[in-house]
Motif scaffolding. Structure first.
Motif, PDB file in Angstrom:
ATOM      1  N   ALA A 109     -74.503 -30.829  24.674  1.00 16.55           N
ATOM      2  CA  ALA A 109     -74.612 -32.267  24.454  1.00 16.55           C
ATOM      3  C   ALA A 109     -74.246 -32.648  23.028  1.00 16.55           C
ATOM      4  N   LEU A 110     -74.660 -31.828  22.075  1.00 15.90           N
ATOM      5  CA  LEU A 110     -74.424 -32.147  20.674  1.00 15.90           C
ATOM      6  C   LEU A 110     -72.999 -31.840  20.221  1.00 15.90           C
ATOM      7  N   PHE A 111     -72.484 -30.670  20.610  1.00 17.68           N
ATOM      8  CA  PHE A 111     -71.256 -30.163  20.006  1.00 17.68           C
ATOM      9  C   PHE A 111     -70.138 -29.854  20.996  1.00 17.68           C
ATOM     10  N   ASP A 112     -70.450 -29.019  21.964  1.00 17.72           N
ATOM     11  CA  ASP A 112     -69.408 -28.314  22.696  1.00 17.72           C
ATOM     12  C   ASP A 112     -68.674 -29.176  23.709  1.00 17.72           C
ATOM     13  N   GLY A 113     -69.416 -30.069  24.336  1.00 20.96           N
ATOM     14  CA  GLY A 113     -68.811 -30.828  25.419  1.00 20.96           C
ATOM     15  C   GLY A 113     -68.490 -29.921  26.591  1.00 20.96           C
ATOM     16  N   GLY A 114     -67.530 -30.349  27.387  1.00 18.24           N
ATOM     17  CA  GLY A 114     -67.111 -29.521  28.512  1.00 18.24           C
ATOM     18  C   GLY A 114     -68.087 -29.576  29.669  1.00 18.24           C
ATOM     19  N   ASP A 115     -67.891 -28.671  30.601  1.00 15.51           N
ATOM     20  CA  ASP A 115     -68.679 -28.624  31.832  1.00 15.51           C
ATOM     21  C   ASP A 115     -69.656 -27.462  31.780  1.00 15.51           C
ATOM     22  N   LEU A 116     -70.887 -27.717  32.160  1.00 22.52           N
ATOM     23  CA  LEU A 116     -71.929 -26.704  32.124  1.00 22.52           C
ATOM     24  C   LEU A 116     -72.617 -26.651  33.482  1.00 22.52           C
ATOM     25  N   VAL A 117     -72.614 -25.474  34.110  1.00 23.88           N
ATOM     26  CA  VAL A 117     -73.297 -25.301  35.388  1.00 23.88           C
ATOM     27  C   VAL A 117     -74.803 -25.257  35.134  1.00 23.88           C
ATOM     28  N   ILE A 118     -75.533 -26.109  35.824  1.00 26.02           N
ATOM     29  CA  ILE A 118     -76.992 -26.160  35.699  1.00 26.02           C
ATOM     30  C   ILE A 118     -77.569 -25.160  36.699  1.00 26.02           C
ATOM     31  N   GLU A 119     -77.656 -23.923  36.235  1.00 24.51           N
ATOM     32  CA  GLU A 119     -78.052 -22.816  37.108  1.00 24.51           C
ATOM     33  C   GLU A 119     -79.547 -22.872  37.462  1.00 24.51           C
ATOM     34  N   PRO A 120     -79.923 -22.355  38.627  1.00 20.57           N
ATOM     35  CA  PRO A 120     -81.348 -22.151  38.901  1.00 20.57           C
ATOM     36  C   PRO A 120     -81.929 -21.141  37.912  1.00 20.57           C
ATOM     37  N   VAL A 121     -83.209 -21.261  37.625  1.00 21.80           N
ATOM     38  CA  VAL A 121     -83.862 -20.308  36.732  1.00 21.80           C
ATOM     39  C   VAL A 121     -84.746 -19.376  37.563  1.00 21.80           C
ATOM     40  N   ALA A 122     -84.898 -18.152  37.083  1.00 19.05           N
ATOM     41  CA  ALA A 122     -85.680 -17.156  37.824  1.00 19.05           C
ATOM     42  C   ALA A 122     -87.171 -17.323  37.610  1.00 19.05           C
ATOM     43  N   GLU A 123     -87.557 -17.748  36.392  1.00 17.60           N
ATOM     44  CA  GLU A 123     -88.969 -17.899  36.055  1.00 17.60           C
ATOM     45  C   GLU A 123     -89.188 -19.246  35.385  1.00 17.60           C
ATOM     46  N   PHE A 124     -90.418 -19.746  35.499  1.00 15.52           N
ATOM     47  CA  PHE A 124     -90.789 -20.984  34.826  1.00 15.52           C
ATOM     48  C   PHE A 124     -92.282 -20.920  34.521  1.00 15.52           C
ATOM     49  N   THR A 125     -92.743 -21.899  33.748  1.00 15.99           N
ATOM     50  CA  THR A 125     -94.180 -22.002  33.532  1.00 15.99           C
ATOM     51  C   THR A 125     -94.573 -23.461  33.519  1.00 15.99           C
ATOM     52  N   GLU A 126     -95.737 -23.740  34.045  1.00 18.55           N
ATOM     53  CA  GLU A 126     -96.311 -25.082  33.944  1.00 18.55           C
ATOM     54  C   GLU A 126     -97.658 -25.031  33.215  1.00 18.55           C
ATOM     55  N   GLU A 127     -97.975 -23.864  32.673  1.00 24.00           N
ATOM     56  CA  GLU A 127     -99.169 -23.726  31.841  1.00 24.00           C
ATOM     57  C   GLU A 127     -98.863 -24.232  30.436  1.00 24.00           C
ATOM     58  N   GLU A 128     -99.906 -24.529  29.671  1.00 26.88           N
ATOM     59  CA  GLU A 128     -99.728 -24.919  28.279  1.00 26.88           C
ATOM     60  C   GLU A 128    -100.531 -24.009  27.369  1.00 26.88           C
ATOM     61  N   THR A 129    -100.069 -23.930  26.127  1.00 23.88           N
ATOM     62  CA  THR A 129    -100.872 -23.302  25.092  1.00 23.88           C
ATOM     63  C   THR A 129    -101.509 -24.409  24.261  1.00 23.88           C
ATOM     64  N   ASP A 130    -102.657 -24.119  23.690  1.00 26.46           N
ATOM     65  CA  ASP A 130    -103.379 -25.096  22.879  1.00 26.46           C
ATOM     66  C   ASP A 130    -102.687 -25.225  21.524  1.00 26.46           C
ATOM     67  N   TRP A 131    -102.084 -26.373  21.260  1.00 29.52           N
ATOM     68  CA  TRP A 131    -101.336 -26.550  20.018  1.00 29.52           C
ATOM     69  C   TRP A 131    -102.231 -26.502  18.782  1.00 29.52           C
ATOM     70  N   ALA A 132    -103.531 -26.623  18.959  1.00 27.65           N
ATOM     71  CA  ALA A 132    -104.435 -26.532  17.816  1.00 27.65           C
ATOM     72  C   ALA A 132    -104.655 -25.081  17.388  1.00 27.65           C
TER      73      ALA A 132
END
Length: 348
Positions: free
Chosen positions: A156-179
């Motif tokens: 978005a910032l620099f390269d331009g062009g076409d980027l395949v939005i691939e599926p990801v193998a892992e994800f997280t919906e947990e959070e860490t305590d920022w404090a």
């Protein structure tokens, strides 16, 4: 689409970029995490971050936050604007903005969640942006920036062009305590991704994107201020995702029903739905119950689509919005959804 949107120009290494808090000033509450984000803007992106008076000011008025947005866009040396995080009142900032200032020097804006307000406001005034890119959430992430986030941010910032939005193998919906200091070095534990679900993948659609966080879009619908005639959205790709507030499935259906009654759902031949966040540290849901929440949301969305645009192609489980990792997507730029090939390509 009948509206002609202007894409912001690309950046060069060393450019100055604004880091603002148009919603909640999380940098004032978690300064160490904010400083980590600023370091990564320099080290990972090669850009020079610039703060404004309300970036760290908790409780800043909507008028003051609007003044910082205006100042950032009026400053010709600032070449992009990053939101530090979301919040819940950015809609009150918008009336203080003068679109002429933003049109005079278009520059990429990065944000999601409550920043859907500003993205939609820019779109309304003919300016494209990028959905994603919160500095506090993704650039400051413990353990480093996720590769898919960094790749799409750089595109978005620099390269331009076409980027395949691939599926990801892992994800997280947990959070860490920022404090806690550990949040600066350790990421939340990942789990296997639930995968994408394609509905009616029988065509190829290329269109300008619009949408974002569903709850915020619904606020804009209620305010009825920055939505264009429905025909201006025709042929586009609709982005939909829900927040950490985890709206119940029936509420998701009702919000989309309201979009349908306005004629909006009928305009989009393709819909991308973000992987729904199904737990939050303030209201944890057992891991075994989270798939049920996502399944119920998918059924609610399909019920609304079936009622108002039964021919639409829909892809569930795309990692944008309130996801980790997070793909940054064009907002007003082109996206191709290829059903037969099961691919999504962002045109940066």
């Amino acid at each position: 689409m009948s509206i002609d949107l202007e894409m912001p120009p690309k950046l060069r290494p060393g450019d100055r970029v604004a880091v603002l808090s148009p919603s909640f000033a999380a940098p004032g509450l978690f300064p160490e995490r904010h400083e980590q984000a600023l370091r990564r803007v320099r080290e990972e992106l090669g850009l020079e971050p610039v703060e404004f008076p309300t970036t760290r000011r908790l409780g800043a008025t909507p008028a003051d936050r609007a003044a910082d947005l205006t100042a950032a866009y009026a400053d010709r040396s600032i070449r992009a604007v990053f939101a530090s995080i979301g919040g819940d009142d950015q809609i009150t900032v918008l009336p203080h903005l003068d679109p002429a200032v933003f049109r005079a020097d278009p520059k990429p804006f990065f944000g999601f969640s409550d920043n859907t307000n500003l993205l939609n406001w820019l779109w309304f005034h003919g300016l494209a942006g990028y959905h994603g890119g919160s500095t506090m959430m993704h650039l400051a992430r413990g353990g480093g920036v996720q590769p898919v986030h960094l790749a799409s941010l750089r595109a978005a910032l620099f390269d331009g062009g076409d980027l395949v939005i691939e599926p990801v193998a892992e994800f997280t919906e947990e959070e860490t305590d920022w404090a806690q200091p550990i949040s600066l070095t350790e990421p939340a534990r990942p789990v296997p991704h639930p995968g994408r679900v394609w509905h009616q993948p029988d065509r190829v659609v290329t269109g300008r994107s619009w949408g974002g966080n569903l709850e915020i879009l619904h606020w804009n619908l209620a305010a009825d201020r920055w939505l264009r005639p429905v025909g201006d959205y025709a042929g586009g790709v609709l982005l939909l995702e829900t927040s950490e507030e985890m709206p119940p499935a029936e509420e998701v259906f009702r919000m989309l029903r309201n979009f349908g009654e306005r004629g909006l759902l009928r305009q989009f031949p393709a819909v991308l739905v973000g992987t729904a966040k199904a737990t939050v540290f303030t209201s944890p849901r057992p891991a075994a119950e989270r798939p049920k929440y996502r399944d119920e949301q998918r059924e609610a969305i399909l019920r609304a689509i079936d009622a108002y645009h039964p021919e639409a192609m829909v892809v569930f489980g795309v990692d944008f919005g309130h996801t980790d990792p997070q793909w940054v997507l064009p907002y007003g730029g082109a996206i191709t959804v290829d059903g037969p090939a099961r691919t999504i390509v962002a045109h940066f």
